[in-house]
Scaffold this active site. Structure first.
Site, PDB file in Angstrom:
ATOM      1  N   GLN A  73       0.606  -1.369   0.074  1.00 48.74           N
ATOM      2  CA  GLN A  73       0.350   0.149   0.155  1.00 48.74           C
ATOM      3  C   GLN A  73       0.913   1.176   0.087  1.00 48.74           C
ATOM      4  OE1 GLN A  73      -3.514   0.477  -0.164  1.00 48.74           O
ATOM      5  NE2 GLN A  73      -3.830  -1.739   0.027  1.00 48.74           N
TER       6      GLN A  73
ATOM      7  N   TYR B 176      -5.959 -13.327  -3.109  1.00 52.15           N
ATOM      8  CA  TYR B 176      -5.617 -12.251  -3.891  1.00 52.15           C
ATOM      9  C   TYR B 176      -5.157 -11.570  -2.774  1.00 52.15           C
ATOM     10  CZ  TYR B 176      -9.358 -11.952  -6.972  1.00 52.15           C
ATOM     11  OH  TYR B 176     -10.442 -12.667  -7.612  1.00 52.15           O
TER      12      TYR B 176
ATOM     13  N   GLU C 242      -2.436 -16.765  -3.930  1.00 54.18           N
ATOM     14  CA  GLU C 242      -2.528 -15.422  -4.576  1.00 54.18           C
ATOM     15  C   GLU C 242      -1.321 -15.535  -5.895  1.00 54.18           C
ATOM     16  OE1 GLU C 242      -0.430 -11.912  -5.436  1.00 54.18           O
ATOM     17  OE2 GLU C 242      -1.855 -12.032  -4.498  1.00 54.18           O
TER      18      GLU C 242
ATOM     19  N   ASP D 291      -9.648  -9.186  -1.402  1.00 60.54           N
ATOM     20  CA  ASP D 291      -8.506  -8.214  -1.971  1.00 60.54           C
ATOM     21  C   ASP D 291      -7.988  -7.679  -3.368  1.00 60.54           C
ATOM     22  OD1 ASP D 291      -7.662  -5.163  -2.654  1.00 60.54           O
ATOM     23  OD2 ASP D 291      -6.243  -5.872  -0.601  1.00 60.54           O
TER      24      ASP D 291
ATOM     25  N   CYS E 265     -10.594  -1.518  -4.477  1.00 59.65           N
ATOM     26  CA  CYS E 265      -9.719   0.173  -4.983  1.00 59.65           C
ATOM     27  C   CYS E 265     -10.667   0.775  -6.120  1.00 59.65           C
ATOM     28  CB  CYS E 265      -8.519  -0.716  -5.234  1.00 59.65           C
ATOM     29  SG  CYS E 265      -7.871  -1.719  -6.529  1.00 59.65           S
TER      30      CYS E 265
END
Length: 437
Positions: free
Chosen positions: A270, A299, A323, A367, A394
């Site tokens: 981030q 994820y 992932e 995510d 997002c």
């Protein structure tokens, strides 16, 4: 008297002066622009604010809509302020499209976009579910602690630059392959600014070549790291001759204790200094996992959420992650080496991998990238019948589609938190909790 935005002029090649019409600006839309109409045609206008009357330079003409920049403000909004980053104005680089908007108005802008996108794309039922848990004011996008005091500046710990043909560090002009040299990085962490990457006198210029990609990282622990085309560099040495350090250390306070991570310098983390802590707290609050429970995390990246989830479920619980990036999983393996209750999986998130890895899970945390999880993956998640789903998004449009797919399977939004992790841009993050109706 007219008001000239504190910005770069639009390129003359885009439209002649006599072709720059005046429009009345409507509400904001997803993507950092406002909607206006010109002779019945929809025009998406950047660098303006709702309610303004502006002169525009058309930058893109399509059959269904046009794009334009506001190059002269005739009637300014009371929420307009001098741009904190003029180089991201009309004709300038991308990445600071709300730099002319007061911070409270930026968050109001984002809150309106979130509410409208959920209704328009997710459907009225999704919008009603959200309204039921957020109240009459609707979903809100909130600032992180300390951002207002700093003017929303100096928050970004990761910056990517491109070298111009003249050997100067810059960024791409918005929606262009052209690279513009920069003189400042007001959104970047001060430690990045102190590196001296910009300008003709930069000591870094001999470490790169025209077209090179430069990544600067200011971790929460230790010195900044600079990568040139993926290789560590210093201003005193040429590319490939720098230090061997390719990763950085991050420390994140959390409700389950201080969290320590090691992340590849070129890996995903981030960008806002306070984002890791804010997301960990928001996800733990939304997931409400208990000792002994099973969590499926999709994820999962370098383990930002995996580590606190593993601590929350305890040794008697388990966390299964998935992932797609092998580099991120390598980081996660280091970050979770002393947590045998975590099973790290490498592979794409698909309906099959979700169904295979999530059997018996109590909570699902996901995510996904900007495109979202998608209808098929959301159906696979709801097919596991978890007690709770926590969706970190997002992109509001992708979130709306995912929430609509979950609702078809009987899961509704029971909590929603908006976080302004990207001041002075149109981006923001949302953490949504879903439970069976």
């Amino acid at each position: 008297m007219t008001n000239q935005p504190d910005q770069l002029p639009a390129p003359e090649t885009r439209t002649a002066e006599e072709e720059r019409p005046v429009v009345e600006v409507g509400g904001p839309a997803h993507g950092g622009h406002c909607v206006a109409r010109l002779d019945g045609r929809v025009v998406f206008v950047r660098h303006t604010l709702p309610g303004e009357r502006v002169r525009i330079a058309v930058t893109d003409r399509r059959s269904r809509f046009w794009r334009a920049d506001a190059v002269e403000v005739l009637d300014p909004s009371p929420d307009r302020v001098p741009s904190v980053w003029p180089e991201a104005g009309p004709g300038g680089v991308g990445g600071g499209e709300l730099a002319h908007v007061a911070l409270p108005a930026q968050r109001e802008w984002k809150s309106q976009v979130l509410a409208e996108t959920l209704r328009r794309i997710g459907g009225q039922e999704v919008a009603d579910d959200v309204a039921a848990v957020t109240g009459p004011a609707g979903p809100r996008v909130e600032a992180l602690p300390g951002d207002d005091a700093r003017g929303g500046l100096g928050t970004r710990t990761r910056v990517e630059l491109t070298v111009t043909p003249d050997g100067l560090a810059g960024m791409h002009r918005f929606r262009s392959h052209d690279v513009l040299p920069l003189s400042s990085l007001p959104l970047a962490d001060p430690a990045i600014g102190e590196l001296g990457l910009l300008g003709a006198d930069s000591p870094w210029r001999r470490t790169w070549r025209p077209g090179a990609r430069v990544e600067a990282v200011a971790p929460s622990e230790g010195d900044p790291l600079v990568l040139v085309d993926g290789e560590p560099a210093t201003p005193a040495r040429r590319r490939g001759k720098g230090p061997a350090r390719r990763s950085v250390r991050e420390v994140v306070p959390s409700p389950v204790g201080e969290l320590h991570y090691r992340v590849a310098g070129a890996g995903f983390w981030q960008v806002h200094r306070g984002a890791p802590e804010a997301l960990v707290r928001a996800v733990l609050d939304a997931a409400r996992v208990q000792p002994g429970q099973a969590v499926l995390e999709l994820y999962s990246g370098a383990g930002l959420l995996s580590l606190p989830l593993a601590r929350a479920v305890g040794e008697e619980g388990r966390v299964v992650t998935l992932e797609g990036s092998a580099t991120a999983v390598k980081d996660a393996r280091r970050n979770l080496h002393d947590h045998p209750n975590v099973a790290l999986g490498t592979g794409l998130v698909t309906p099959a991998t979700v169904s295979e890895g999530g059997q018996g899970c109590d909570v699902v945390v996901l995510d996904p990238p900007r495109a979202g999880a998608g209808t098929k993956v959301m159906r696979a998640i709801t097919g596991l019948a978890p007690g709770r789903i926590v969706h970190v998004a997002c992109d509001p449009a992708a979130l709306a589609r995912d929430l609509a797919a979950a609702r078809e399977a009987g899961y509704v939004v029971t909590a929603l938190t908006g976080l302004d992790l990207f001041p002075h841009t149109h981006h923001f993050e949302v953490v949504a909790t879903l439970e069976r109706a």
